[in-house]
Design an enzyme around this catalytic site. Structure first.
Site, PDB file in Angstrom:
ATOM      1  N   ARG A  97       0.591  -1.388   0.182  1.00 49.62           N
ATOM      2  CA  ARG A  97       0.044  -0.249  -0.083  1.00 49.62           C
ATOM      3  C   ARG A  97       0.808   1.175  -0.076  1.00 49.62           C
ATOM      4  O   ARG A  97       0.193   2.415   0.049  1.00 49.62           O
ATOM      5  CB  ARG A  97      -1.010   0.182   1.185  1.00 49.62           C
ATOM      6  CG  ARG A  97      -2.101  -1.347   1.310  1.00 49.62           C
ATOM      7  CD  ARG A  97      -3.324  -0.548   1.766  1.00 49.62           C
ATOM      8  NE  ARG A  97      -3.137  -0.055   3.192  1.00 49.62           N
ATOM      9  CZ  ARG A  97      -3.975   0.563   3.599  1.00 49.62           C
ATOM     10  NH1 ARG A  97      -5.152   1.111   3.111  1.00 49.62           N
ATOM     11  NH2 ARG A  97      -3.940   1.172   4.785  1.00 49.62           N
ATOM     12  N   ASP A  98       2.221   1.341   0.140  1.00 49.30           N
ATOM     13  CA  ASP A  98       2.728   2.479   0.014  1.00 49.30           C
ATOM     14  C   ASP A  98       4.156   2.144  -0.689  1.00 49.30           C
ATOM     15  O   ASP A  98       5.304   2.491  -0.545  1.00 49.30           O
ATOM     16  CB  ASP A  98       3.056   3.068   1.414  1.00 49.30           C
ATOM     17  CG  ASP A  98       3.508   4.428   1.407  1.00 49.30           C
ATOM     18  OD1 ASP A  98       3.198   5.108   0.468  1.00 49.30           O
ATOM     19  OD2 ASP A  98       4.369   5.103   2.225  1.00 49.30           O
ATOM     20  N   ILE A  99       4.046   1.611  -1.996  1.00 48.51           N
ATOM     21  CA  ILE A  99       5.330   1.342  -3.005  1.00 48.51           C
ATOM     22  C   ILE A  99       5.337   2.665  -3.416  1.00 48.51           C
ATOM     23  O   ILE A  99       4.751   3.383  -4.247  1.00 48.51           O
ATOM     24  CB  ILE A  99       4.797   0.532  -3.689  1.00 48.51           C
ATOM     25  CG1 ILE A  99       4.813  -1.071  -3.162  1.00 48.51           C
ATOM     26  CG2 ILE A  99       6.103   0.131  -5.015  1.00 48.51           C
ATOM     27  CD1 ILE A  99       5.836  -1.565  -2.878  1.00 48.51           C
ATOM     28  N   ASN A 103      10.775   3.795  -0.834  1.00 46.36           N
ATOM     29  CA  ASN A 103      10.430   2.822  -0.074  1.00 46.36           C
ATOM     30  C   ASN A 103      11.111   1.560  -0.905  1.00 46.36           C
ATOM     31  O   ASN A 103      11.081   0.450  -0.337  1.00 46.36           O
ATOM     32  CB  ASN A 103       9.118   2.486   0.083  1.00 46.36           C
ATOM     33  CG  ASN A 103       8.441   3.051   1.503  1.00 46.36           C
ATOM     34  OD1 ASN A 103       9.471   3.629   2.383  1.00 46.36           O
ATOM     35  ND2 ASN A 103       7.226   3.266   1.510  1.00 46.36           N
TER      36      ASN A 103
END
Length: 267
Positions: A97-99, A103
């Site tokens: 959910r936060d690619i 990251n």
């Protein structure tokens, strides 16, 4: 770290349960391309903590800001490794959910360069839930993620699965190839609106650089508004990337006084 609010509140207990559940899920992942989580818990001052492996390298956000757009062969090499990390997570029913470039870390691992590590599973969530549901670092009614890499279903609150991460990974590939975000806007709301309604310009046209036509098509397929129009899985995406007819990327190494350094514009 994240501090619990209140001594014995129901919200605090739920936060601790959620933290442990999601940390245990992240710790269960064993792909060499996923950062390893060694320990986690709660400190005396009620802050959560995570103990993870130390990485030697640079995140993709910093790489592009310092050195500009990357060659297609290198981009494919990076995206394929990220797919391997996501494939394991998705097989376990977990969505990152936060690619985003910050990251994804490009590491030196022993004598190997350009080894990708996927970081920050802090927003990890089991599939089939609504994208707007509360998680480790997000509260109710807050769309979790980063607007520049946020797929439409995060905003609309539809059920999610691993194809959410593939949209974000397509945004990462776009950024690596062009040095630009898929959509530019002067506010997060306007940027999110473009992800919802605007069709992206192909990366080859946006950058004016020659790149394989299939890579263009793959990136755009990841950026499809409807999850059904994206690659069906991280494994399928990795296979499509591997089949692109481009010279394989192989980081060159050279000796300097007995110290091996990389000769391919990475740190």
């Amino acid at each position: 770290t994240e501090r619990l609010s209140g001594d014995n509140s129901g919200a605090a207990r739920l936060a601790l349960q959620r933290f442990r559940r999601e940390a245990e899920a992240a710790a269960s992942l064993r792909s060499p391309h996923t950062i390893q989580l060694y320990d986690f818990g709660e400190m005396d001052d009620r802050r959560f903590y995570l103990v993870m492996e130390l990485l030697d390298g640079i995140d993709l956000e910093s790489l592009v800001r310092r050195f500009g757009p990357q060659p297609p062969g290198r981009v494919i090499h990076v995206l394929r490794q990220a797919c391997q990390s996501l494939a394991e997570a998705h097989a376990a029913g977990l969505v990152h959910r936060d690619i985003k470039p910050a990251n994804l870390h490009l590491c030196r691992l022993g004598l190997e360069y350009d080894f990708v590590k996927v970081l920050d599973f802090g927003l990890v969530k089991h599939e089939t839930g609504c994208a707007s549901a509360q998680t480790l670092v997000s509260g109710p009614e807050i769309a979790a993620g980063t607007p520049a890499y946020m797929p439409p279903e995060v905003v609309t609150g539809e059920p999610i699965d691993g194809r959410l991460d593939l949209y974000s990974l397509g945004c990462v590939g776009y950024f690596l190839l062009t040095g630009m975000l898929v959509f530019e806007a002067d506010s997060p709301i306007r940027m999110i609106a473009q992800h919802l309604r605007t069709e992206p310009v192909p990366p080859s046209i946006r950058s004016g650089r020659v790149m394989p036509e299939e890579l263009d098509r793959i990136i755009l397929s990841c950026l499809a508004k409807q999850p059904a129009d994206r690659p069906p899985s991280a494994e399928a995406l990795e296979r499509r990337l591997a089949a692109i007819d481009v010279a394989p990327w192989s980081p060159r190494r050279r000796e300097h006084g007995g110290r091996i350094t990389c000769a391919c514009r990475c740190p």
